[in-house]
Design a protein around this motif. Sequence first.
Motif, mmCIF file in Angstrom:
data_model
loop_
_atom_site.group_PDB
_atom_site.id
_atom_site.type_symbol
_atom_site.label_atom_id
_atom_site.label_comp_id
_atom_site.label_asym_id
_atom_site.label_seq_id
_atom_site.Cartn_x
_atom_site.Cartn_y
_atom_site.Cartn_z
ATOM 1 N N GLY A 79 -7.192 19.201 -11.495
ATOM 2 C CA GLY A 79 -7.995 18.637 -12.573
ATOM 3 C C GLY A 79 -7.427 18.887 -13.956
ATOM 4 N N TYR A 80 -6.234 19.525 -14.000
ATOM 5 C CA TYR A 80 -5.664 19.848 -15.306
ATOM 6 C C TYR A 80 -4.153 19.822 -15.225
ATOM 7 C CZ TYR A 80 -4.233 22.374 -19.425
ATOM 8 O OH TYR A 80 -3.613 22.717 -20.588
ATOM 9 N N SER A 81 -3.504 19.327 -16.289
ATOM 10 C CA SER A 81 -2.048 19.297 -16.346
ATOM 11 C C SER A 81 -1.566 20.236 -17.440
ATOM 12 C CB SER A 81 -1.556 17.867 -16.634
ATOM 13 O OG SER A 81 -0.147 17.790 -16.537
ATOM 14 N N ILE A 82 -0.725 21.169 -17.066
ATOM 15 C CA ILE A 82 -0.247 22.161 -18.030
ATOM 16 C C ILE A 82 0.598 21.477 -19.106
ATOM 17 C CG2 ILE A 82 1.838 22.749 -16.712
ATOM 18 C CD1 ILE A 82 1.314 25.687 -17.574
ATOM 19 N N SER A 83 0.414 21.867 -20.342
ATOM 20 C CA SER A 83 1.144 21.247 -21.445
ATOM 21 C C SER A 83 2.538 21.854 -21.563
ATOM 22 C CB SER A 83 0.390 21.441 -22.759
ATOM 23 O OG SER A 83 0.507 22.791 -23.196
ATOM 24 N N PRO A 84 3.477 21.107 -22.124
ATOM 25 C CA PRO A 84 4.817 21.647 -22.353
ATOM 26 C C PRO A 84 4.794 22.904 -23.215
ATOM 27 C CG PRO A 84 4.832 19.268 -22.601
ATOM 28 C CD PRO A 84 3.398 19.676 -22.476
ATOM 29 N N GLU A 85 3.916 22.942 -24.198
ATOM 30 C CA GLU A 85 3.826 24.101 -25.086
ATOM 31 C C GLU A 85 3.364 25.346 -24.337
ATOM 32 O OE1 GLU A 85 3.837 20.369 -27.097
ATOM 33 O OE2 GLU A 85 2.336 21.139 -25.673
ATOM 34 N N ALA A 86 2.373 25.171 -23.456
ATOM 35 C CA ALA A 86 1.877 26.305 -22.668
ATOM 36 C C ALA A 86 2.942 26.800 -21.692
ATOM 37 C CB ALA A 86 0.609 25.903 -21.918
ATOM 38 N N TYR A 87 3.649 25.854 -21.079
ATOM 39 C CA TYR A 87 4.704 26.258 -20.138
ATOM 40 C C TYR A 87 5.828 26.998 -20.868
ATOM 41 C CZ TYR A 87 8.302 26.013 -16.540
ATOM 42 O OH TYR A 87 9.276 26.332 -15.630
ATOM 43 N N ARG A 88 6.214 26.510 -22.024
ATOM 44 C CA ARG A 88 7.261 27.177 -22.799
ATOM 45 C C ARG A 88 6.856 28.611 -23.141
ATOM 46 N NH1 ARG A 88 11.594 26.519 -26.242
ATOM 47 N NH2 ARG A 88 11.570 27.873 -28.083
ATOM 48 N N LYS A 89 5.631 28.793 -23.570
ATOM 49 C CA LYS A 89 5.159 30.143 -23.916
ATOM 50 C C LYS A 89 5.202 31.063 -22.707
ATOM 51 C CE LYS A 89 1.121 32.695 -25.636
ATOM 52 N NZ LYS A 89 2.009 33.710 -26.256
ATOM 53 N N LEU A 90 4.768 30.558 -21.556
ATOM 54 C CA LEU A 90 4.779 31.368 -20.343
ATOM 55 C C LEU A 90 6.195 31.769 -19.947
ATOM 56 C CD1 LEU A 90 2.058 29.474 -18.274
ATOM 57 C CD2 LEU A 90 1.974 31.896 -18.950
ATOM 58 N N VAL A 91 7.132 30.834 -20.065
ATOM 59 C CA VAL A 91 8.531 31.118 -19.721
ATOM 60 C C VAL A 91 9.126 32.144 -20.686
ATOM 61 C CG1 VAL A 91 10.847 30.119 -19.621
ATOM 62 C CG2 VAL A 91 8.921 28.906 -18.589
ATOM 63 N N LEU A 92 8.830 32.007 -21.957
ATOM 64 C CA LEU A 92 9.354 32.946 -22.951
ATOM 65 C C LEU A 92 8.778 34.348 -22.768
ATOM 66 C CD1 LEU A 92 9.336 30.724 -26.174
ATOM 67 C CD2 LEU A 92 11.349 31.583 -24.955
ATOM 68 N N ASP A 93 7.514 34.413 -22.360
ATOM 69 C CA ASP A 93 6.837 35.707 -22.239
ATOM 70 C C ASP A 93 7.049 36.376 -20.886
ATOM 71 O OD1 ASP A 93 5.906 35.318 -24.782
ATOM 72 O OD2 ASP A 93 3.850 34.776 -24.187
ATOM 73 N N ASN A 94 7.536 35.611 -19.903
ATOM 74 C CA ASN A 94 7.645 36.157 -18.541
ATOM 75 C C ASN A 94 8.945 35.684 -17.901
ATOM 76 O OD1 ASN A 94 4.720 37.316 -18.103
ATOM 77 N ND2 ASN A 94 4.446 35.264 -18.958
ATOM 78 N N LYS A 95 9.896 36.593 -17.766
ATOM 79 C CA LYS A 95 11.201 36.223 -17.220
ATOM 80 C C LYS A 95 11.126 35.794 -15.759
ATOM 81 C CE LYS A 95 13.940 39.116 -20.321
ATOM 82 N NZ LYS A 95 14.921 40.230 -20.422
ATOM 83 N N ASN A 96 10.052 36.186 -15.067
ATOM 84 C CA ASN A 96 9.941 35.834 -13.641
ATOM 85 C C ASN A 96 9.213 34.517 -13.400
ATOM 86 O OD1 ASN A 96 7.528 37.071 -14.465
ATOM 87 N ND2 ASN A 96 7.077 37.835 -12.407
ATOM 88 N N ILE A 97 8.794 33.825 -14.448
ATOM 89 C CA ILE A 97 8.337 32.435 -14.299
ATOM 90 C C ILE A 97 9.585 31.571 -14.450
ATOM 91 C CG2 ILE A 97 6.933 30.566 -15.238
ATOM 92 C CD1 ILE A 97 4.816 32.550 -15.960
ATOM 93 N N VAL A 98 10.113 31.147 -13.320
ATOM 94 C CA VAL A 98 11.458 30.564 -13.305
ATOM 95 C C VAL A 98 11.489 29.064 -13.029
ATOM 96 C CG1 VAL A 98 12.510 32.750 -12.629
ATOM 97 C CG2 VAL A 98 11.776 31.143 -10.855
ATOM 98 N N GLY A 99 10.336 28.472 -12.733
ATOM 99 C CA GLY A 99 10.365 27.048 -12.424
ATOM 100 C C GLY A 99 8.983 26.439 -12.307
ATOM 101 N N LEU A 100 8.974 25.109 -12.109
ATOM 102 C CA LEU A 100 7.722 24.362 -12.027
ATOM 103 C C LEU A 100 7.932 23.114 -11.182
ATOM 104 C CD1 LEU A 100 5.227 23.602 -14.875
ATOM 105 C CD2 LEU A 100 6.210 21.690 -13.603
#
Length: 299
Positions: free
Chosen positions: A139-160
């Motif tokens: 029911g929700y699509s993650i925004s590019p801005e939110a994904y970028r923040k998650l990647v920058l803040d967490n080195k183990n978020i490596v893909g989507l």
Amino acid sequence: MCEIIVPVVTVFDENEKPDFEQNKKVIDFLVEGGVDGILVLGSTGEFTVLDYEDKLQFAKDYYDYTNGRVDLYFGSNCPSFEDTLNLSNEAIKIGYKGVMVVGPYYYGTDDEKMTIYYDKLAKNVDGNIYIYNFPDRSGYSISPEAYRKLVLDNKNIVGLKDSVMEPLHTNRLCRATENLGTKIYSGYDDQFLYNLSTGGSGCIGALSNLVPDIWSDLVKSTREKDFDRMFKLSGLIHKLMPLYDLDSNFAHLFKRLMAVRGVDISSKSTFPYDQLDEKVFEKGKKLLEKVIEEYQELK
């Protein structure tokens, strides 16, 4: 580097528990077909029917039998966050290359809640995390801005994995995380070439259950820049896309169609999606056989 990762079907027994002897046939078929990786218990794997212990045991059995023949990823979603976290860490301990997790669903959410969810998960999982963006289900699509923040803040978020009807969303994700080393995959098979052209890493598409040979050939042709063959193979994948729309749960149809490819498995699926009109099966069978025939003519 481009890849095809199979969101694999799960073969169930009559009690809707994994029938592992039959699942071995699926593993062998996919490995022999030359795929790059297998995602265990994604949406195509009908993960929702299994409880925590079923998932954990299945993860162990799958990993042991595969025995390093192909990269393995695990869909660790559970109804509760705590169970998702624990199962994610268990899968990493077993040896999975990463876990794939769809965000909170049923209740409405937004970028803020989605970021909080994945940030906490990432900071407590001892391994790689792949976000599963599937707005038709969550029911929700993650925004590019939110994904970028998650990647920058967490080195183990490596893909989507981006399962969206509008591929421009994938492009925006790639632009937002350019040069950050994250891998973004299309969730629909026919977006493979678009995904690569926009900076993505390939596809996690369910048609690879049926035609791992065509898919691995397509990936190989792409890597070798054999553009003529690449476009012909991509055209075959596009011709198979109507299979997704023949029944409300395509996993059941796909399991039946795998018999057409010589994989003798039960087509049992989760209730109430374990019914299939024979006319629908025959239509799917005819389409698959036609594409296989065209593929044979290319060789």
